[in-house]
Design a protein around this motif. Structure first.
Motif, PDB file in Angstrom:
ATOM      1  N   ASN A 170       0.964  -1.097   0.204  1.00  0.00           N
ATOM      2  CA  ASN A 170       0.074  -0.077  -0.042  1.00  0.00           C
ATOM      3  C   ASN A 170       0.777   1.274   0.323  1.00  0.00           C
ATOM      4  OD1 ASN A 170      -2.561   1.021   0.228  1.00  0.00           O
ATOM      5  ND2 ASN A 170      -1.759   1.974   2.298  1.00  0.00           N
ATOM      6  N   ALA A 171       1.861   1.295   0.822  1.00  0.00           N
ATOM      7  CA  ALA A 171       2.663   2.375   0.942  1.00  0.00           C
ATOM      8  C   ALA A 171       3.651   2.712  -0.297  1.00  0.00           C
ATOM      9  CB  ALA A 171       3.459   2.435   2.213  1.00  0.00           C
ATOM     10  N   GLY A 172       4.109   1.499  -0.731  1.00  0.00           N
ATOM     11  CA  GLY A 172       5.229   1.380  -1.935  1.00  0.00           C
ATOM     12  C   GLY A 172       4.195   1.866  -3.147  1.00  0.00           C
ATOM     13  N   GLY A 173       3.085   1.592  -3.304  1.00  0.00           N
ATOM     14  CA  GLY A 173       2.315   1.867  -4.377  1.00  0.00           C
ATOM     15  C   GLY A 173       2.048   3.332  -4.582  1.00  0.00           C
ATOM     16  N   GLY A 174       1.740   3.639  -3.163  1.00  0.00           N
ATOM     17  CA  GLY A 174       1.255   5.319  -3.018  1.00  0.00           C
ATOM     18  C   GLY A 174       2.717   5.972  -3.139  1.00  0.00           C
ATOM     19  N   ASN A 175       3.707   5.582  -2.452  1.00  0.00           N
ATOM     20  CA  ASN A 175       5.173   6.213  -2.891  1.00  0.00           C
ATOM     21  C   ASN A 175       5.352   6.470  -4.355  1.00  0.00           C
ATOM     22  OD1 ASN A 175       4.994   6.295  -0.232  1.00  0.00           O
ATOM     23  ND2 ASN A 175       6.894   5.092   0.138  1.00  0.00           N
ATOM     24  N   ILE A 176       4.962   5.667  -5.377  1.00  0.00           N
ATOM     25  CA  ILE A 176       5.433   5.657  -6.666  1.00  0.00           C
ATOM     26  C   ILE A 176       4.893   6.928  -7.418  1.00  0.00           C
ATOM     27  CG2 ILE A 176       5.064   4.354  -8.917  1.00  0.00           C
ATOM     28  CD1 ILE A 176       5.463   1.952  -7.502  1.00  0.00           C
ATOM     29  N   GLY A 177       3.903   7.176  -6.469  1.00  0.00           N
ATOM     30  CA  GLY A 177       3.279   8.843  -7.050  1.00  0.00           C
ATOM     31  C   GLY A 177       4.558   9.782  -6.929  1.00  0.00           C
ATOM     32  N   VAL A 178       5.412   9.905  -6.255  1.00  0.00           N
ATOM     33  CA  VAL A 178       6.524  10.706  -5.981  1.00  0.00           C
ATOM     34  C   VAL A 178       7.309  10.661  -7.556  1.00  0.00           C
ATOM     35  CG1 VAL A 178       8.589  11.472  -5.121  1.00  0.00           C
ATOM     36  CG2 VAL A 178       6.782  10.767  -3.790  1.00  0.00           C
ATOM     37  N   PRO A 179       7.968   9.488  -7.858  1.00  0.00           N
ATOM     38  CA  PRO A 179       8.559   9.517  -9.173  1.00  0.00           C
ATOM     39  C   PRO A 179       7.850   9.776 -10.381  1.00  0.00           C
ATOM     40  CG  PRO A 179       8.557   7.177  -8.255  1.00  0.00           C
ATOM     41  CD  PRO A 179       7.952   8.086  -7.196  1.00  0.00           C
ATOM     42  N   LEU A 180       6.345   9.385 -10.352  1.00  0.00           N
ATOM     43  CA  LEU A 180       5.651   9.511 -11.560  1.00  0.00           C
ATOM     44  C   LEU A 180       5.371  10.787 -11.805  1.00  0.00           C
ATOM     45  CD1 LEU A 180       4.009   7.632 -13.450  1.00  0.00           C
ATOM     46  CD2 LEU A 180       2.105   7.973 -12.337  1.00  0.00           C
ATOM     47  N   VAL A 181       5.112  11.599 -10.883  1.00  0.00           N
ATOM     48  CA  VAL A 181       4.910  13.159 -10.930  1.00  0.00           C
ATOM     49  C   VAL A 181       6.101  13.769 -11.392  1.00  0.00           C
ATOM     50  CG1 VAL A 181       5.345  13.918  -8.645  1.00  0.00           C
ATOM     51  CG2 VAL A 181       3.808  15.272 -10.244  1.00  0.00           C
ATOM     52  N   GLN A 182       7.322  13.453 -11.150  1.00  0.00           N
ATOM     53  CA  GLN A 182       8.602  13.643 -11.388  1.00  0.00           C
ATOM     54  C   GLN A 182       8.967  13.346 -13.023  1.00  0.00           C
ATOM     55  OE1 GLN A 182      11.080  12.421  -8.511  1.00  0.00           O
ATOM     56  NE2 GLN A 182      10.593  14.032  -7.055  1.00  0.00           N
ATOM     57  N   LEU A 183       8.355  12.150 -13.464  1.00  0.00           N
ATOM     58  CA  LEU A 183       8.544  11.733 -14.674  1.00  0.00           C
ATOM     59  C   LEU A 183       7.543  12.632 -15.601  1.00  0.00           C
ATOM     60  CD1 LEU A 183       8.810   7.823 -14.682  1.00  0.00           C
ATOM     61  CD2 LEU A 183      10.350   9.058 -15.775  1.00  0.00           C
ATOM     62  N   VAL A 184       6.676  12.729 -15.329  1.00  0.00           N
ATOM     63  CA  VAL A 184       5.485  13.815 -15.922  1.00  0.00           C
ATOM     64  C   VAL A 184       6.297  15.050 -16.065  1.00  0.00           C
ATOM     65  CG1 VAL A 184       3.147  14.980 -16.094  1.00  0.00           C
ATOM     66  CG2 VAL A 184       3.466  12.357 -15.198  1.00  0.00           C
ATOM     67  N   GLY A 185       6.834  15.659 -15.035  1.00  0.00           N
ATOM     68  CA  GLY A 185       7.671  16.821 -15.221  1.00  0.00           C
ATOM     69  C   GLY A 185       8.826  16.795 -16.343  1.00  0.00           C
ATOM     70  N   LEU A 186       9.464  15.615 -16.227  1.00  0.00           N
ATOM     71  CA  LEU A 186      10.523  15.550 -17.105  1.00  0.00           C
ATOM     72  C   LEU A 186      10.024  15.449 -18.484  1.00  0.00           C
ATOM     73  CD1 LEU A 186      13.469  14.439 -18.019  1.00  0.00           C
ATOM     74  CD2 LEU A 186      12.977  12.074 -17.602  1.00  0.00           C
ATOM     75  N   LEU A 187       8.961  14.740 -18.825  1.00  0.00           N
ATOM     76  CA  LEU A 187       8.373  14.584 -20.108  1.00  0.00           C
ATOM     77  C   LEU A 187       7.913  16.041 -20.735  1.00  0.00           C
ATOM     78  CD1 LEU A 187       6.226  11.431 -19.963  1.00  0.00           C
ATOM     79  CD2 LEU A 187       8.458  11.890 -21.215  1.00  0.00           C
ATOM     80  N   VAL A 188       7.386  16.776 -19.577  1.00  0.00           N
ATOM     81  CA  VAL A 188       6.948  18.030 -20.024  1.00  0.00           C
ATOM     82  C   VAL A 188       7.892  19.197 -20.418  1.00  0.00           C
ATOM     83  CG1 VAL A 188       5.629  20.101 -19.424  1.00  0.00           C
ATOM     84  CG2 VAL A 188       4.539  17.866 -18.878  1.00  0.00           C
ATOM     85  N   GLY A 190      11.131  18.203 -21.387  1.00  0.00           N
ATOM     86  CA  GLY A 190      11.834  17.889 -22.260  1.00  0.00           C
ATOM     87  C   GLY A 190      11.088  17.784 -23.784  1.00  0.00           C
ATOM     88  N   THR A 191       9.714  18.173 -23.670  1.00  0.00           N
ATOM     89  CA  THR A 191       9.036  18.247 -24.951  1.00  0.00           C
ATOM     90  C   THR A 191       8.455  19.620 -25.263  1.00  0.00           C
ATOM     91  OG1 THR A 191       7.043  17.411 -23.939  1.00  0.00           O
ATOM     92  CG2 THR A 191       8.058  15.857 -25.130  1.00  0.00           C
ATOM     93  N   ALA A 192       7.563  20.136 -24.078  1.00  0.00           N
ATOM     94  CA  ALA A 192       7.158  21.592 -24.277  1.00  0.00           C
ATOM     95  C   ALA A 192       8.075  22.503 -23.786  1.00  0.00           C
ATOM     96  CB  ALA A 192       5.825  21.565 -23.632  1.00  0.00           C
ATOM     97  N   GLY A 193       9.130  22.250 -22.972  1.00  0.00           N
ATOM     98  CA  GLY A 193       9.909  23.175 -22.206  1.00  0.00           C
ATOM     99  C   GLY A 193       9.524  23.677 -21.068  1.00  0.00           C
TER     100      GLY A 193
END
Length: 459
Positions: A170-188, A190-193
């Motif tokens: 439960n906690a690990g699946g929740g914690n993955i929200g941290v790197p996921l939002v950071q990955l979304v930030g990376l994609l933005v 890297g693509t939109a600036g």
């Protein structure tokens, strides 16, 4: 044991399970396990989005270039505000589960995430005042509260023998929200600036709605779970609540503090661009999140105290590598040490949370309780203590961000902060050994006792 029944007439809100006894193996195999796992899946989804929103400003600060007029110290304080409010929110969120029902509160707490996300969407542009940014960052603290209610809820669904795995997942699946939002930030970036932070926010608004709808459709409320003010007072007075709070500062506090600060440290100490920082920031939190259930499994098998002790020793060693890398200004060595540190925070998160129900169950056995009476006492005290432990532990993230702020403000590097963290991990290791693993000389056994008292090494 009859199967749990769901009634919608007895209470408002629907989907109430009136009977629940996960320690009964026949009930667990027939009905309980299936219901518990279903609730676990959708609890993870909601908590996952909550963590993403809570750590949103670890990404937003990467978009805040010179045109925003905020220096590194101001950015560390900005993300520290989100950490602080998230820690405070964990206390009322813990008690909300029993008051309103786990399903009902999950729906409400998920929808609450629209407030900070929508507010950030409205103000995220140069020219916005620093005070406004601080207020909006503070609002993301509601995402931090989701963890406490989710863990309290799932703790009630599973039997003691599976709590380490269930709580870790439960906690690990929740914690993955941290790197996921950071990955979304990376994609933005890297693509939109780096001038398009609103795209990140636009991604999360519909996901919040999905999490709330899924909770409404697939989760349940447990009627037997009730707030126990007596248990809360007893938990506050129990020394183990505060000892475990300190240990949780060392594990989860480190995880969330480093997750918030990693990108800023790379930008400030190693002069990385927003894109370069974003490309590395998500790695540590991702690995730390994925390994958290492993920490729970290892604790189930070998004992949480043993795993926690060795984990803190390893965290001190990894921090020493980071200090060395800071001194020689080596980014590659720094990344190796920091990623190892993230992995260890994840393992420690799983092992320390497993210890909590085990400690109170061991206390019940030590007091002469057996069977369901001992299990009920353990659930009662561990449930009451988890919110407080989670809140104090999360404050460790604030401490880390403030330590980095002070270190960079005075010396221009994070070295002094890392030395402080190393010393703290050594204290945590010593505390774990002294309280839960140190062998106490055997005294005379009262004639009324039929077996030796249970120690805490197995918790």
């Amino acid at each position: 044991m009859t199967a749990p029944t769901t009634t919608t007439a007895a209470r408002e809100g629907g989907r109430w399970i009136e009977q629940w006894d996960p320690e009964d193996e026949a009930f667990w195999k027939e009905t309980g396990e299936r219901v518990a796992r279903r609730n676990l899946v959708f609890s993870i989804l909601s908590e996952h989005i909550g963590f993403s929103v809570w750590t949103l400003w670890s990404v937003m600060v990467l978009f805040m270039g010179p045109e925003y007029g905020i220096d590194p110290a101001g950015k560390f304080f900005l993300i520290g505000m989100a950490t602080l409010i998230g820690a405070i929110a964990r206390v009322p969120y813990t008690f909300a589960v029993a008051r309103f029902g786990g399903r009902n509160w999950t729906i409400f707490s998920a929808l609450m995430l629209l407030l900070p996300t929508g507010a950030a969407f409205a103000v995220m542009e140069p020219g916005t005042s620093y005070t406004t940014f601080m207020i909006v960052s503070a609002l993301t603290g509601v995402g931090g509260g989701n963890f406490a209610s989710s863990m309290t809820n799932i703790n009630s669904f599973f039997p003691l023998r599976q709590k380490g795995w269930a709580l870790g997942l439960n906690a690990g699946g929740g914690n993955i929200g941290v790197p996921l939002v950071q990955l979304v930030g990376l994609l933005v970036i890297g693509t939109a600036g780096a001038a398009q932070p609103r795209i990140v926010l636009g991604v999360y608004i519909p996901l919040i709605v999905v999490a709330a709808v899924c909770a409404a459709l697939f989760m349940d409320n447990l009627a037997p779970v009730k707030n126990d003010t007596g248990a809360a007072r007893e938990a506050v007075r129990d020394r183990h609540t505060w000892i475990m709070s300190v240990l949780y500062i060392g594990t989860f506090g480190s995880f969330i503090g480093y997750s918030f600060a990693f990108g800023l440290v790379l930008q400030t100490q190693f002069a990385r661009t927003p894109l370069q920082a974003a490309s590395m920031t998500f790695i540590g939190p991702l690995l730390g999140s994925l390994v958290r259930p492993v920490g729970g499994r290892l604790a189930d098998r070998y004992g949480g105290a043993r795993i926690t002790l060795w984990n803190f020793a390893a965290m001190a060693a990894a921090t020493a590598v980071v200090v060395f890398a800071s001194l020689i200004e080596s980014l590659s060595v720094f990344l190796v040490g920091f990623v190892a540190l993230f992995l260890l925070t994840g393992l420690g998160n799983g092992s320390t949370y497993k210890m909590i129900p085990g400690i109170f169950h061991a206390k019940a056995l030590d007091q002469g309780m057996t069977g369901e009476a001992a299990a009920a006492y353990g659930r009662r005290l561990s449930g009451a203590s988890m919110g407080l432990i989670g809140a104090v532990g999360a404050l460790g993230g604030l401490g880390i961000n403030l330590a980095f702020r002070q270190s960079f403000q005075t010396a221009g590097t994070g070295t002094a902060a890392f030395v402080t963290f190393l010393l703290f991990y050594a204290v945590c290791a010593g505390l774990t050994w002294a309280v839960y693993l140190r062998k106490v000389p055997a005294g005379p056994v009262p004639a009324t006792e039929t077996k030796p008292r249970l120690g805490y090494a197995e918790v």
